[in-house]
Write a protein that holds these residues in place. Sequence first.
Motif, PDB file in Angstrom:
ATOM      1  N   GLY A  92       0.798  -1.200   0.025  1.00 33.86           N
ATOM      2  CA  GLY A  92      -0.073  -0.120   0.009  1.00 33.86           C
ATOM      3  C   GLY A  92       0.885   1.140   0.089  1.00 33.86           C
ATOM      4  O   GLY A  92       0.205   2.398   0.260  1.00 33.86           O
ATOM      5  N   ILE A  93       2.025   1.143  -0.457  1.00 33.56           N
ATOM      6  CA  ILE A  93       2.953   2.423  -0.213  1.00 33.56           C
ATOM      7  C   ILE A  93       3.185   2.882  -1.624  1.00 33.56           C
ATOM      8  O   ILE A  93       3.350   2.301  -2.612  1.00 33.56           O
ATOM      9  CB  ILE A  93       4.437   1.724   0.257  1.00 33.56           C
ATOM     10  N   GLN A  94       3.116   4.005  -1.898  1.00 36.97           N
ATOM     11  CA  GLN A  94       3.207   5.005  -2.941  1.00 36.97           C
ATOM     12  C   GLN A  94       4.466   4.595  -3.619  1.00 36.97           C
ATOM     13  O   GLN A  94       5.640   4.488  -2.554  1.00 36.97           O
ATOM     14  CB  GLN A  94       3.026   6.353  -3.057  1.00 36.97           C
ATOM     15  N   ALA A  95       4.807   3.969  -4.777  1.00 39.47           N
ATOM     16  CA  ALA A  95       6.017   3.570  -5.285  1.00 39.47           C
ATOM     17  C   ALA A  95       6.163   3.951  -6.816  1.00 39.47           C
ATOM     18  O   ALA A  95       5.573   3.925  -7.617  1.00 39.47           O
ATOM     19  CB  ALA A  95       6.212   1.986  -5.141  1.00 39.47           C
ATOM     20  N   THR A  96       7.837   4.491  -6.636  1.00 38.71           N
ATOM     21  CA  THR A  96       8.054   4.613  -8.374  1.00 38.71           C
ATOM     22  C   THR A  96       9.450   4.088  -8.673  1.00 38.71           C
ATOM     23  O   THR A  96      10.544   3.921  -7.885  1.00 38.71           O
ATOM     24  CB  THR A  96       8.563   6.217  -8.177  1.00 38.71           C
ATOM     25  N   GLY A  97       9.487   3.379  -9.806  1.00 38.09           N
ATOM     26  CA  GLY A  97      10.688   2.747 -10.257  1.00 38.09           C
ATOM     27  C   GLY A  97      11.040   3.129 -11.434  1.00 38.09           C
ATOM     28  O   GLY A  97      10.198   3.555 -12.462  1.00 38.09           O
ATOM     29  N   ILE A  98      12.246   3.673 -11.809  1.00 44.41           N
ATOM     30  CA  ILE A  98      12.753   4.221 -13.027  1.00 44.41           C
ATOM     31  C   ILE A  98      13.916   3.022 -13.773  1.00 44.41           C
ATOM     32  O   ILE A  98      14.731   2.439 -12.865  1.00 44.41           O
ATOM     33  CB  ILE A  98      13.534   5.500 -12.993  1.00 44.41           C
ATOM     34  N   GLU A  99      13.899   2.699 -14.757  1.00 42.15           N
ATOM     35  CA  GLU A  99      14.598   1.628 -15.437  1.00 42.15           C
ATOM     36  C   GLU A  99      14.782   1.818 -16.734  1.00 42.15           C
ATOM     37  O   GLU A  99      13.590   2.134 -17.470  1.00 42.15           O
ATOM     38  CB  GLU A  99      13.840   0.289 -15.123  1.00 42.15           C
ATOM     39  N   ILE A 100      15.811   1.883 -17.406  1.00 41.91           N
ATOM     40  CA  ILE A 100      16.316   2.370 -18.461  1.00 41.91           C
ATOM     41  C   ILE A 100      15.830   1.060 -19.834  1.00 41.91           C
ATOM     42  O   ILE A 100      15.746   1.435 -20.850  1.00 41.91           O
ATOM     43  CB  ILE A 100      17.682   2.762 -18.784  1.00 41.91           C
ATOM     44  N   MET A 101      16.162  -0.180 -19.105  1.00 42.27           N
ATOM     45  CA  MET A 101      16.070  -1.294 -20.099  1.00 42.27           C
ATOM     46  C   MET A 101      14.474  -1.855 -20.066  1.00 42.27           C
ATOM     47  O   MET A 101      13.812  -2.202 -19.065  1.00 42.27           O
ATOM     48  CB  MET A 101      16.779  -2.617 -19.723  1.00 42.27           C
ATOM     49  N   PRO A 102      13.858  -1.668 -21.136  1.00 37.93           N
ATOM     50  CA  PRO A 102      12.503  -1.985 -21.347  1.00 37.93           C
ATOM     51  C   PRO A 102      12.037  -3.634 -20.836  1.00 37.93           C
ATOM     52  O   PRO A 102      10.986  -4.029 -20.240  1.00 37.93           O
ATOM     53  CB  PRO A 102      12.026  -1.950 -22.680  1.00 37.93           C
ATOM     54  N   VAL A 103      13.313  -4.414 -20.872  1.00 35.72           N
ATOM     55  CA  VAL A 103      12.801  -5.724 -20.466  1.00 35.72           C
ATOM     56  C   VAL A 103      12.519  -6.099 -19.230  1.00 35.72           C
ATOM     57  O   VAL A 103      11.608  -6.713 -19.184  1.00 35.72           O
ATOM     58  CB  VAL A 103      14.502  -6.383 -20.880  1.00 35.72           C
ATOM     59  N   GLY A 104      13.167  -5.655 -18.167  1.00 35.70           N
ATOM     60  CA  GLY A 104      12.707  -5.594 -16.809  1.00 35.70           C
ATOM     61  C   GLY A 104      11.471  -4.969 -16.628  1.00 35.70           C
ATOM     62  O   GLY A 104      10.488  -5.674 -16.007  1.00 35.70           O
ATOM     63  N   VAL A 105      11.154  -3.747 -17.043  1.00 33.84           N
ATOM     64  CA  VAL A 105      10.007  -3.049 -16.905  1.00 33.84           C
ATOM     65  C   VAL A 105       8.703  -3.719 -17.471  1.00 33.84           C
ATOM     66  O   VAL A 105       7.399  -3.816 -16.839  1.00 33.84           O
ATOM     67  CB  VAL A 105       9.994  -1.607 -17.611  1.00 33.84           C
ATOM     68  N   LEU A 106       8.826  -4.445 -18.824  1.00 37.14           N
ATOM     69  CA  LEU A 106       8.088  -5.240 -19.208  1.00 37.14           C
ATOM     70  C   LEU A 106       7.257  -6.299 -18.161  1.00 37.14           C
ATOM     71  O   LEU A 106       6.214  -6.751 -18.175  1.00 37.14           O
ATOM     72  CB  LEU A 106       8.322  -5.972 -20.572  1.00 37.14           C
ATOM     73  N   VAL A 107       8.320  -7.246 -17.631  1.00 35.60           N
ATOM     74  CA  VAL A 107       8.167  -8.082 -16.719  1.00 35.60           C
ATOM     75  C   VAL A 107       7.180  -7.526 -15.273  1.00 35.60           C
ATOM     76  O   VAL A 107       6.251  -8.091 -14.973  1.00 35.60           O
ATOM     77  CB  VAL A 107       9.061  -8.960 -16.320  1.00 35.60           C
ATOM     78  N   GLY A 258      13.217   4.687 -18.656  1.00 32.22           N
ATOM     79  CA  GLY A 258      13.961   5.879 -19.216  1.00 32.22           C
ATOM     80  C   GLY A 258      15.085   5.847 -18.290  1.00 32.22           C
ATOM     81  O   GLY A 258      15.404   4.979 -17.431  1.00 32.22           O
ATOM     82  N   SER A 259      16.273   6.924 -18.566  1.00 29.89           N
ATOM     83  CA  SER A 259      17.340   6.970 -17.775  1.00 29.89           C
ATOM     84  C   SER A 259      17.087   7.887 -16.530  1.00 29.89           C
ATOM     85  O   SER A 259      16.477   9.037 -16.507  1.00 29.89           O
ATOM     86  CB  SER A 259      18.368   7.787 -18.598  1.00 29.89           C
ATOM     87  N   CYS A 260      17.496   7.590 -15.367  1.00 28.42           N
ATOM     88  CA  CYS A 260      17.291   8.140 -14.057  1.00 28.42           C
ATOM     89  C   CYS A 260      17.871   9.357 -14.328  1.00 28.42           C
ATOM     90  O   CYS A 260      17.704  10.331 -13.428  1.00 28.42           O
ATOM     91  CB  CYS A 260      17.645   7.300 -12.913  1.00 28.42           C
ATOM     92  N   LEU A 261      18.888   9.357 -15.067  1.00 30.11           N
ATOM     93  CA  LEU A 261      19.950  10.641 -15.149  1.00 30.11           C
ATOM     94  C   LEU A 261      19.122  11.931 -15.564  1.00 30.11           C
ATOM     95  O   LEU A 261      19.387  13.209 -15.250  1.00 30.11           O
ATOM     96  CB  LEU A 261      21.109  10.521 -15.832  1.00 30.11           C
TER      97      LEU A 261
END
Length: 463
Positions: A92-107, A258-261
Amino acid sequence: MEPVTSPNGGSVQGRHALHERFSNRITVNTELTRKAVSYQGNRRVPGLRWMKYKEGFSRGLVERLIEEHRPRAVLDPFAGIGTTPLIAGSKGIQATGIEIMPVGVLVGKAITHAANGVSKSAFEAVSGDLLGRLSSNVHAPAEFTFSHVDITRAAFSEETELAIAKARQFNSTVGDYALRALLNVACMTVLEDVSYTRKDGQYLRWDYRSGRALRARMNKGPIPPFEHALGARLFEMTQDIEVLKREYGGISPDLVVGSCLDSMQELNNASFDMAITSPPYANRYDYTRTYALELAWLGFDQARFADLRQQMLSATVENKTKLLWLRQVYKREPGLLNNAIGMYQNQAAIHEVLAILNKHVGELSNRHVIRLLEGYFQEMAIVVAELGRLIRPGGTVIMVNDNVQYHGEEVPVDLILSDFAEQSGFNCENIWMLPRGKGNSSQQMGRFGRREIRKCVYRWVRE
Ligand SMILES: C[S@@+](CC[C@H](N)C(=O)[O-])C[C@H]1O[C@@H](n2cnc3c(N)ncnc32)[C@H](O)[C@@H]1O
């Protein structure tokens, strides 16, 4: 007595001073075994077991940290398959993840689809249809052939190529977005198993049956037909759907590709009370090579591969400086970038190592490790400075990272990043060492003797 010079006869003063400063915070944490920290802990975890994302966190680690800190909003700027945002979201915690490779994000996104709306019976039915298509003798049209890039060519047998094309064709006909996303993830996550490759250290290793010219002969053992591997994955996913609905139903962590940078810059000041993250290590590991099959499945051509490699946090010898681009990113408000670059420029331990490596440049196995270290610490200075801006007073950053060693010179990544953290408004409370570090490479060992390199988890608390 401490040595006064490094293995190459250079100064160690900067590194000793840093070690002195942090030594009362460095402890061995016996609970942090490899299994407790890394992906190995996820082998049986519904959802997270769909993809062997070896660089991932274990669910147990994230759960424990969240339990201890009870944050309201959590960030992971290097989210991988989204372990941190998924687990935080499930509590129940608000959460944000940034990841540059779509591979992991799709999973990660497939897990949230499965938890929200995909019916088990509909997935079972469409899975059956997909497997039915694979058993038909009708070939798929040429447009569905797997689009190889140089580093994936010859990865599959001819039968596997034909089966993959049939699956691609079938998936393209599935109208329901969430079902299609799950089927695509199922196919993508068995590519390594059905290929002549194995993810191994910095590169893909190749089985001799690929017919590629290889320096070392590797035999991967039996390779399952695509339809068997896919059938097993679809079964596993079907079994997980109900559990995922219970555990992750109703949650929608923000998973940004996307890039966290540049993406961190868009987040509001003091909007998180915790970050749990693990950046790429400064160890030459190339994610785009390791995940080449999956990226090619997603349609990455040669140019997009090269582009992605450059955009990733500098950790390979191919990465070039991003400073010009970063100046553009921070054009309107350059303050944080300038401070970060200042932290990097004034960091004595880094420059001590760089000076020694520059002096011995002709002896290095690859002279671009110098550029790698420069890029890595410049970019991580920005990430740490951004964390200082984004974490509320009293909030915590937990970072998992390994130290590295080049040409016998220890690079104390843990101490250098903790120094950046203390200049960015944090107190470094702990540098927990994993009970077992990492041995140096056999090449380095032969030359400079055996040395264990620290693998650590850092805890920084925002003042
Ligand atoms: C050690 S892994 C983190 C894995 C993650 N903790 C998990 O549980 O899956 C580091 C991740 O950083 C990602 N990465 C590299 N450069 C990045 C960048 N500039 N912005 C965002 N993510 C990046 C890599 O693709 C990789 O997935």
